[in-house]
Design a protein around this motif. Structure first.
Motif, PDB file in Angstrom:
ATOM      1  N   PHE A 261     -19.059  -9.970 -12.684  1.00  0.00           N
ATOM      2  CA  PHE A 261     -20.412  -9.953 -12.121  1.00  0.00           C
ATOM      3  C   PHE A 261     -21.041  -8.568 -12.264  1.00  0.00           C
ATOM      4  N   LEU A 262     -20.252  -7.524 -12.062  1.00  0.00           N
ATOM      5  CA  LEU A 262     -20.756  -6.163 -12.248  1.00  0.00           C
ATOM      6  C   LEU A 262     -21.099  -5.895 -13.705  1.00  0.00           C
ATOM      7  N   ALA A 263     -20.281  -6.410 -14.624  1.00  0.00           N
ATOM      8  CA  ALA A 263     -20.561  -6.221 -16.058  1.00  0.00           C
ATOM      9  C   ALA A 263     -21.854  -6.914 -16.465  1.00  0.00           C
ATOM     10  N   TRP A 264     -22.213  -7.981 -15.783  1.00  0.00           N
ATOM     11  CA  TRP A 264     -23.468  -8.669 -16.095  1.00  0.00           C
ATOM     12  C   TRP A 264     -24.668  -8.028 -15.403  1.00  0.00           C
ATOM     13  N   ALA A 265     -24.517  -7.627 -14.144  1.00  0.00           N
ATOM     14  CA  ALA A 265     -25.659  -7.155 -13.369  1.00  0.00           C
ATOM     15  C   ALA A 265     -25.961  -5.676 -13.579  1.00  0.00           C
TER      16      ALA A 265
ATOM     17  N   PRO B 101     -22.439 -10.254 -22.754  1.00  0.00           N
ATOM     18  CA  PRO B 101     -20.990 -10.471 -22.622  1.00  0.00           C
ATOM     19  C   PRO B 101     -20.554 -10.661 -21.173  1.00  0.00           C
ATOM     20  N   GLY B 102     -21.158  -9.915 -20.252  1.00  0.00           N
ATOM     21  CA  GLY B 102     -20.840 -10.111 -18.843  1.00  0.00           C
ATOM     22  C   GLY B 102     -21.255 -11.481 -18.348  1.00  0.00           C
ATOM     23  N   LEU B 103     -22.394 -11.979 -18.844  1.00  0.00           N
ATOM     24  CA  LEU B 103     -22.833 -13.323 -18.467  1.00  0.00           C
ATOM     25  C   LEU B 103     -21.871 -14.378 -18.982  1.00  0.00           C
ATOM     26  N   ALA B 104     -21.394 -14.202 -20.212  1.00  0.00           N
ATOM     27  CA  ALA B 104     -20.406 -15.149 -20.755  1.00  0.00           C
ATOM     28  C   ALA B 104     -19.115 -15.113 -19.952  1.00  0.00           C
ATOM     29  N   ALA B 105     -18.693 -13.923 -19.523  1.00  0.00           N
ATOM     30  CA  ALA B 105     -17.490 -13.820 -18.697  1.00  0.00           C
ATOM     31  C   ALA B 105     -17.700 -14.471 -17.329  1.00  0.00           C
ATOM     32  N   CYS B 106     -18.902 -14.364 -16.784  1.00  0.00           N
ATOM     33  CA  CYS B 106     -19.206 -15.042 -15.514  1.00  0.00           C
ATOM     34  C   CYS B 106     -19.116 -16.555 -15.669  1.00  0.00           C
ATOM     35  N   TYR B 107     -19.614 -17.077 -16.786  1.00  0.00           N
ATOM     36  CA  TYR B 107     -19.499 -18.511 -17.047  1.00  0.00           C
ATOM     37  C   TYR B 107     -18.040 -18.924 -17.177  1.00  0.00           C
ATOM     38  N   LEU B 108     -17.236 -18.091 -17.806  1.00  0.00           N
ATOM     39  CA  LEU B 108     -15.826 -18.424 -17.974  1.00  0.00           C
ATOM     40  C   LEU B 108     -15.113 -18.470 -16.621  1.00  0.00           C
ATOM     41  N   ALA B 109     -15.373 -17.465 -15.771  1.00  0.00           N
ATOM     42  CA  ALA B 109     -14.748 -17.451 -14.446  1.00  0.00           C
ATOM     43  C   ALA B 109     -15.241 -18.618 -13.597  1.00  0.00           C
ATOM     44  N   ALA B 110     -16.547 -18.902 -13.670  1.00  0.00           N
ATOM     45  CA  ALA B 110     -17.080 -20.031 -12.909  1.00  0.00           C
ATOM     46  C   ALA B 110     -16.503 -21.354 -13.399  1.00  0.00           C
ATOM     47  N   GLY B 111     -16.267 -21.467 -14.712  1.00  0.00           N
ATOM     48  CA  GLY B 111     -15.672 -22.685 -15.246  1.00  0.00           C
ATOM     49  C   GLY B 111     -14.243 -22.879 -14.774  1.00  0.00           C
ATOM     50  N   VAL B 112     -13.487 -21.789 -14.693  1.00  0.00           N
ATOM     51  CA  VAL B 112     -12.109 -21.885 -14.205  1.00  0.00           C
ATOM     52  C   VAL B 112     -12.091 -22.337 -12.748  1.00  0.00           C
TER      53      VAL B 112
END
Length: 221
Positions: A94-98, A122-133
């Protein structure tokens, strides 16, 4: 007596009113009708919300069972260690995205703002990955929908049967990671702000001729 009394002239009748009072709620003839864009805005909002949710749905349907049924048990430490890892990564992604988005300033530089938006992807994509898990562990709202697919290996019901304290481990890991990030930011962010170079000019050193700094000028008598 000469001269008779003059007849009084008749007053002219008042002319018809040239302007009519505008009634509230009635549109003037010369006023253009404004277009109502509220319906279009609502439709675009629904489409955008659906576009944000679709990756999570696809992740849960196609990769949820394999992730929690195969990857999580094989993770070093088992499923709870995998849950703790995901929970600790949530504040980081979330920090990497915001963080890049907080530095945007469209009025000052549009090119730099666009570059910051690209840096946040890239941070937004990582947020989607964590939210998907995380969303892959959410059971259906109604118990009657807890069918065989839910209890199959890697399904949401299967995950809660094998890891009943899953939510507690993930929540504790997320809070611990967030507290650590805040502590580091307060410690090192405040130190960098206090050691910032001063913009004021330093005082001039006294000249060799006059230690007092007055040069060769004599004090007034």
């Amino acid at each position: 007596m000469s001269g008779g009394s003059a007849k009084p002239k008749r007053r002219k009748a008042a002319g018809p009113a040239l302007r009519y009072e505008h009634r509230p709620g009635r549109q003037n003839a010369g006023q253009r009708k404004k277009r109502d864009w509220s319906c279009l805005g609502g439709c675009l909002g629904l489409l955008g919300f659906a576009a944000l949710l679709m990756p999570l749905v696809f992740f849960k349907v196609y990769w949820g069972h394999e992730l929690w049924g195969e990857v999580a048990p094989a993770w070093p430490g088992g499923g709870y260690a995998f849950t703790a890892t995901v929970g600790a990564l949530v504040p980081l992604v979330f920090l990497a995205w915001a963080a890049p988005l907080t530095r945007m300033n469209w009025k000052r530089s549009k090119a730099r703002s666009l570059a910051l938006v690209a840096a946040s992807l890239p941070g937004l994509a990582a947020c989607y990955l964590a939210a998907g898990v995380i969303s892959a562990t959410i059971r259906p709202k109604r118990r009657r929908d807890w069918d065989y697919d839910c209890y199959s290996q890697g399904g949401p019901c299967w995950v809660h049967v094998h890891y009943p304290w899953l939510w507690a481990v993930g929540l504790v890991a997320t809070l611990a990671s967030a507290v650590l990030l805040i502590t580091l930011f307060v410690k090192y962010g405040g130190r960098s702000a206090s050691t910032a170079p001063s913009t004021s000019e330093p005082e001039a050193a006294p000249t060799p001729r006059s230690p007092s700094g007055t040069g060769d000028r004599r004090p007034p008598g």
